[in-house]
Write a protein that holds these residues in place. Structure first.
Motif, PDB file in Angstrom:
ATOM      1  N   LEU A  17       0.832  -1.206   0.000  1.00  0.00           N
ATOM      2  CA  LEU A  17       0.000   0.000   0.000  1.00  0.00           C
ATOM      3  C   LEU A  17       0.865   1.254   0.000  1.00  0.00           C
ATOM      4  O   LEU A  17       0.654   2.173  -0.796  1.00  0.00           O
ATOM      5  N   MET A  18       1.858   1.297   0.878  1.00  0.00           N
ATOM      6  CA  MET A  18       2.705   2.482   0.981  1.00  0.00           C
ATOM      7  C   MET A  18       3.521   2.687  -0.288  1.00  0.00           C
ATOM      8  O   MET A  18       3.721   3.830  -0.717  1.00  0.00           O
ATOM      9  N   THR A  19       3.969   1.615  -0.913  1.00  0.00           N
ATOM     10  CA  THR A  19       4.739   1.733  -2.153  1.00  0.00           C
ATOM     11  C   THR A  19       3.885   2.330  -3.266  1.00  0.00           C
ATOM     12  O   THR A  19       4.305   3.268  -3.952  1.00  0.00           O
ATOM     13  N   VAL A  20       2.677   1.802  -3.445  1.00  0.00           N
ATOM     14  CA  VAL A  20       1.786   2.302  -4.496  1.00  0.00           C
ATOM     15  C   VAL A  20       1.435   3.767  -4.249  1.00  0.00           C
ATOM     16  O   VAL A  20       1.487   4.599  -5.170  1.00  0.00           O
ATOM     17  N   LEU A  21       1.089   4.108  -3.014  1.00  0.00           N
ATOM     18  CA  LEU A  21       0.746   5.500  -2.699  1.00  0.00           C
ATOM     19  C   LEU A  21       1.937   6.433  -2.908  1.00  0.00           C
ATOM     20  O   LEU A  21       1.800   7.514  -3.487  1.00  0.00           O
ATOM     21  N   THR A  22       3.100   6.027  -2.442  1.00  0.00           N
ATOM     22  CA  THR A  22       4.288   6.874  -2.543  1.00  0.00           C
ATOM     23  C   THR A  22       4.663   7.124  -3.992  1.00  0.00           C
ATOM     24  O   THR A  22       4.888   8.274  -4.396  1.00  0.00           O
ATOM     25  N   VAL A  23       4.722   6.064  -4.785  1.00  0.00           N
ATOM     26  CA  VAL A  23       5.088   6.209  -6.199  1.00  0.00           C
ATOM     27  C   VAL A  23       4.037   7.041  -6.941  1.00  0.00           C
ATOM     28  O   VAL A  23       4.375   7.932  -7.733  1.00  0.00           O
ATOM     29  N   SER A  24       2.774   6.781  -6.681  1.00  0.00           N
ATOM     30  CA  SER A  24       1.698   7.509  -7.360  1.00  0.00           C
ATOM     31  C   SER A  24       1.732   8.996  -7.016  1.00  0.00           C
ATOM     32  O   SER A  24       1.646   9.849  -7.910  1.00  0.00           O
ATOM     33  N   LEU A  25       1.850   9.306  -5.744  1.00  0.00           N
ATOM     34  CA  LEU A  25       1.850  10.716  -5.334  1.00  0.00           C
ATOM     35  C   LEU A  25       3.111  11.442  -5.782  1.00  0.00           C
ATOM     36  O   LEU A  25       3.061  12.623  -6.134  1.00  0.00           O
ATOM     37  N   GLY A  41      13.087   3.634   0.368  1.00  0.00           N
ATOM     38  CA  GLY A  41      14.372   3.062   0.789  1.00  0.00           C
ATOM     39  C   GLY A  41      14.259   2.335   2.117  1.00  0.00           C
ATOM     40  O   GLY A  41      14.812   1.246   2.291  1.00  0.00           O
ATOM     41  N   ARG A  42      13.545   2.934   3.073  1.00  0.00           N
ATOM     42  CA  ARG A  42      13.349   2.277   4.371  1.00  0.00           C
ATOM     43  C   ARG A  42      12.598   0.966   4.197  1.00  0.00           C
ATOM     44  O   ARG A  42      12.972  -0.064   4.772  1.00  0.00           O
ATOM     45  N   ASP A  43      11.543   0.980   3.384  1.00  0.00           N
ATOM     46  CA  ASP A  43      10.768  -0.239   3.169  1.00  0.00           C
ATOM     47  C   ASP A  43      11.599  -1.307   2.468  1.00  0.00           C
ATOM     48  O   ASP A  43      11.517  -2.490   2.809  1.00  0.00           O
ATOM     49  N   LEU A  44      12.407  -0.914   1.502  1.00  0.00           N
ATOM     50  CA  LEU A  44      13.293  -1.862   0.824  1.00  0.00           C
ATOM     51  C   LEU A  44      14.299  -2.452   1.814  1.00  0.00           C
ATOM     52  O   LEU A  44      14.557  -3.654   1.816  1.00  0.00           O
ATOM     53  N   PHE A  45      14.847  -1.597   2.671  1.00  0.00           N
ATOM     54  CA  PHE A  45      15.764  -2.042   3.724  1.00  0.00           C
ATOM     55  C   PHE A  45      15.080  -3.049   4.649  1.00  0.00           C
ATOM     56  O   PHE A  45      15.662  -4.085   4.997  1.00  0.00           O
ATOM     57  N   LEU A  46      13.835  -2.786   5.034  1.00  0.00           N
ATOM     58  CA  LEU A  46      13.112  -3.699   5.923  1.00  0.00           C
ATOM     59  C   LEU A  46      12.821  -5.040   5.246  1.00  0.00           C
ATOM     60  O   LEU A  46      12.962  -6.097   5.867  1.00  0.00           O
ATOM     61  N   VAL A  47      12.438  -5.008   3.990  1.00  0.00           N
ATOM     62  CA  VAL A  47      12.168  -6.251   3.265  1.00  0.00           C
ATOM     63  C   VAL A  47      13.452  -7.066   3.113  1.00  0.00           C
ATOM     64  O   VAL A  47      13.473  -8.279   3.357  1.00  0.00           O
ATOM     65  N   ALA A  48      14.540  -6.398   2.735  1.00  0.00           N
ATOM     66  CA  ALA A  48      15.825  -7.096   2.580  1.00  0.00           C
ATOM     67  C   ALA A  48      16.309  -7.643   3.918  1.00  0.00           C
ATOM     68  O   ALA A  48      16.800  -8.776   3.995  1.00  0.00           O
ATOM     69  N   ARG A 115       5.320  16.607   6.222  1.00  0.00           N
ATOM     70  CA  ARG A 115       6.358  15.938   5.423  1.00  0.00           C
ATOM     71  C   ARG A 115       7.653  15.784   6.229  1.00  0.00           C
ATOM     72  O   ARG A 115       8.294  14.734   6.197  1.00  0.00           O
ATOM     73  N   TRP A 116       8.036  16.843   6.915  1.00  0.00           N
ATOM     74  CA  TRP A 116       9.268  16.788   7.726  1.00  0.00           C
ATOM     75  C   TRP A 116       9.133  15.805   8.880  1.00  0.00           C
ATOM     76  O   TRP A 116      10.070  15.073   9.203  1.00  0.00           O
ATOM     77  N   VAL A 117       7.967  15.793   9.515  1.00  0.00           N
ATOM     78  CA  VAL A 117       7.736  14.849  10.620  1.00  0.00           C
ATOM     79  C   VAL A 117       7.785  13.417  10.106  1.00  0.00           C
ATOM     80  O   VAL A 117       8.406  12.540  10.726  1.00  0.00           O
ATOM     81  N   VAL A 118       7.170  13.162   8.961  1.00  0.00           N
ATOM     82  CA  VAL A 118       7.204  11.818   8.372  1.00  0.00           C
ATOM     83  C   VAL A 118       8.636  11.429   8.021  1.00  0.00           C
ATOM     84  O   VAL A 118       9.063  10.299   8.265  1.00  0.00           O
ATOM     85  N   GLY A 119       9.396  12.353   7.470  1.00  0.00           N
ATOM     86  CA  GLY A 119      10.802  12.074   7.163  1.00  0.00           C
ATOM     87  C   GLY A 119      11.578  11.701   8.410  1.00  0.00           C
ATOM     88  O   GLY A 119      12.341  10.721   8.422  1.00  0.00           O
ATOM     89  N   ALA A 120      11.370  12.451   9.492  1.00  0.00           N
ATOM     90  CA  ALA A 120      12.082  12.180  10.745  1.00  0.00           C
ATOM     91  C   ALA A 120      11.675  10.835  11.350  1.00  0.00           C
ATOM     92  O   ALA A 120      12.533  10.049  11.773  1.00  0.00           O
ATOM     93  N   THR A 121      10.374  10.542  11.366  1.00  0.00           N
ATOM     94  CA  THR A 121       9.937   9.267  11.956  1.00  0.00           C
ATOM     95  C   THR A 121      10.332   8.081  11.070  1.00  0.00           C
ATOM     96  O   THR A 121      10.548   6.986  11.585  1.00  0.00           O
ATOM     97  N   THR A 122      10.442   8.307   9.774  1.00  0.00           N
ATOM     98  CA  THR A 122      10.891   7.241   8.874  1.00  0.00           C
ATOM     99  C   THR A 122      12.339   6.883   9.179  1.00  0.00           C
ATOM    100  O   THR A 122      12.695   5.701   9.278  1.00  0.00           O
ATOM    101  N   ILE A 123      13.182   7.892   9.363  1.00  0.00           N
ATOM    102  CA  ILE A 123      14.588   7.657   9.721  1.00  0.00           C
ATOM    103  C   ILE A 123      14.680   6.996  11.097  1.00  0.00           C
ATOM    104  O   ILE A 123      15.411   6.025  11.288  1.00  0.00           O
ATOM    105  N   TRP A 124      13.932   7.511  12.063  1.00  0.00           N
ATOM    106  CA  TRP A 124      13.947   6.981  13.422  1.00  0.00           C
ATOM    107  C   TRP A 124      13.511   5.514  13.437  1.00  0.00           C
ATOM    108  O   TRP A 124      14.123   4.663  14.075  1.00  0.00           O
ATOM    109  N   SER A 125      12.437   5.222  12.697  1.00  0.00           N
ATOM    110  CA  SER A 125      11.933   3.854  12.644  1.00  0.00           C
ATOM    111  C   SER A 125      12.960   2.913  12.019  1.00  0.00           C
ATOM    112  O   SER A 125      13.200   1.816  12.524  1.00  0.00           O
ATOM    113  N   GLY A 126      13.570   3.334  10.924  1.00  0.00           N
ATOM    114  CA  GLY A 126      14.594   2.511  10.289  1.00  0.00           C
ATOM    115  C   GLY A 126      15.765   2.253  11.216  1.00  0.00           C
ATOM    116  O   GLY A 126      16.289   1.139  11.289  1.00  0.00           O
ATOM    117  N   ALA A 127      16.173   3.289  11.955  1.00  0.00           N
ATOM    118  CA  ALA A 127      17.276   3.140  12.910  1.00  0.00           C
ATOM    119  C   ALA A 127      16.895   2.187  14.038  1.00  0.00           C
ATOM    120  O   ALA A 127      17.725   1.397  14.500  1.00  0.00           O
TER     121      ALA A 127
END
Length: 144
Positions: A17-25, A41-48, A115-127
């Motif tokens: 879902l997130m991949t389709v939404l992200t690419v589409s938007l 990138g975070r999602d790809l990292f998590l899948v790998a 957008r900035w909050v999502v960017g920060a939480t995406t990095i935090w979550s990946g870490a």
């Protein structure tokens, strides 16, 4: 009810879902390319990472058939709170981005802040996935 299959399919559905939404938007210029790259990138990292842990924790013999056999759980992922919050914020951003052209706030301050909050939480979550030893647990193997 919680099943091993459900615990595998739920995050996969979230990623799809997130991949389709992200690419589409991003294609519609409603999501900045750097943020889209970060999310994907975070999602790809998590899948790998999940694939690597599955291989690492699968007891011998390590065959393709056994690798994809969901009846052989070998590791358990316990998503941290920040990851769940990040998913909520990403979905909120995607919804707001879809609505932005309709309501005329494509360049709004609130949307940019989100957008900035999502960017920060995406990095935090990946870490968190990368550095927290409690997130992924290798399951003990039963004797045969």
């Amino acid at each position: 009810m919680k099943t091993f299959l459900g615990s595998a399919l739920d995050p996969a559905a979230d990623k799809a879902l997130m991949t389709v939404l992200t690419v589409s938007l991003c294609s519609a210029n409603l999501l900045p390319v750097p943020l889209a790259a970060l999310i994907l990138g975070r999602d790809l990292f998590l899948v790998a990472g999940t694939a690597w842990y599955r291989y690492k924790s699968l007891p011998p013999p390590k065959t393709v058939k056994r690798y994809f056999d969901l009846a052989l759980p070998s590791a358990e992922v316990r998503p941290p709170f920040i990851s769940k919050l990040n998913t909520l914020l990403q979905l909120t951003l995607m919804s707001a981005s879809v609505a932005a052209p309709v309501f005329g706030y494509v360049d709004g301050v609130a949307l940019e802040a989100l957008r900035w909050v999502v960017g920060a939480t995406t990095i935090w979550s990946g870490a968190q996935y990368l550095f927290d030893p409690n997130v992924i647990k290798i399951l003990p193997q039963k004797a045969k």
